[in-house]
Design an enzyme around this catalytic site. Structure first.
Site, PDB file in Angstrom:
ATOM      1  CG  ASP A  51       2.742   4.005 -10.300  1.00 36.70           C
ATOM      2  OD1 ASP A  51       1.620   3.479 -10.330  1.00 36.70           O
ATOM      3  OD2 ASP A  51       3.082   4.819  -9.419  1.00 36.70           O
ATOM      4  CD  GLU A  53       2.615   8.035  -6.480  1.00 39.78           C
ATOM      5  OE1 GLU A  53       1.668   8.605  -5.892  1.00 39.78           O
ATOM      6  OE2 GLU A  53       2.696   6.795  -6.582  1.00 39.78           O
ATOM      7  CG  HIS A 203       0.931   5.760  -2.515  1.00 41.30           C
ATOM      8  ND1 HIS A 203       0.050   5.493  -3.552  1.00 41.30           N
ATOM      9  CD2 HIS A 203       0.314   5.340  -1.380  1.00 41.30           C
ATOM     10  CE1 HIS A 203      -1.047   4.943  -3.055  1.00 41.30           C
ATOM     11  NE2 HIS A 203      -0.909   4.833  -1.759  1.00 41.30           N
TER      12      HIS A 203
END
Length: 242
Positions: A51, A53, A203
């Site tokens: 993942d 950000e 997040h």
């Protein structure tokens, strides 16, 4: 498996970069596609769930702020074997993005830029199959940096849990007497709630990767019921959207 033309192209690229002092992890990534056994069973494969950000979602204007990843062996998550780094972004952090991921300019200023961190991330991924939720977004930014710095994209095959979920839902609905082509929200945290996966903050690249890994666990457990048993099968139904 990698095609013949791509194989020789990668060998050519390797020869060029060997003379430029490019890190071994990057050079080794050129061999990844050719080492994937598509006949291997799902539970025999090695995965890395990733993942990112970002400063925003515009590929030409934004950049990576953090990278998170966790390894899996078959359906088993290796919780203690993870990767998390903040990245000094190449583009400005906006107020909107800070509200989402809560990473401030002061925090990232203390970390190296993507050029320094990318080889470490690639080494962590190794020759594993990359998995993520709507992973095309993450790969878009990673590959942008790979191409800018090294001239080629990440060679690991990829699987999107969003695409897997959609495929499974369609198959499940087709088994019902009435198939209405149901539509529903399928973001990571909606699916986490559906599958009773605990969420501790959102997040955050590593935490989100761990949630996506648990979702992947649920999905690959259901796949054999619909004839998806090998890595080749998985790559066919879980291919990220372009």
């Amino acid at each position: 498996m990698i095609g013949t033309a791509a194989f020789f192209k990668n060998r050519f690229i390797r020869k060029i970069y060997e003379h430029k002092g490019i890190q071994d992890a990057i050079l080794q990534n050129l061999d990844v596609s050719g080492n994937i056994d598509e006949d291997a069973l799902l539970e025999e494969a090695e995965y890395v769930v990733i993942d990112t950000e970002l400063t925003g979602l515009k590929i030409k204007k934004d950049s990576i702020v953090s990278l998170g990843a966790v390894r899996m062996s078959g359906k088993k998550i290796d919780i203690g074997n993870n990767f998390y780094r903040l990245v000094e972004p190449r583009t400005e952090l906006t107020g909107k993005s800070i509200v989402i991921h809560e990473i401030t300019p002061g925090e990232v200023a203390e970390w190296p830029d993507i050029e320094a961190l990318l080889p470490e991330f690639i080494e962590f991924c190794g020759s594993r199959i990359v998995v993520g939720h709507m992973v095309a977004i993450d790969l878009g930014f990673i590959n942008m940096e790979m191409k800018r710095l090294y001239g080629f994209p990440l060679q690991n095959p990829a699987v999107d849990t969003y695409q897997l979920y959609r495929w499974l839902r369609k198959k499940e609905e087709e088994c019902c007497a009435y198939y209405g082509g149901l539509t529903e929200e399928a973001d990571l945290f909606t699916l986490a709630k559906k599958y009773e996966i605990p969420v501790n903050g959102v997040h955050h690249a590593l935490k989100d990767a761990f949630v996506a890994a648990q979702l992947f666990q649920r999905l690959i457990a259901a796949l054999p019921r619909f004839g998806i048993r090998t890595i080749g099968d998985l790559l066919g139904v879980g291919k990220p959207a372009k």
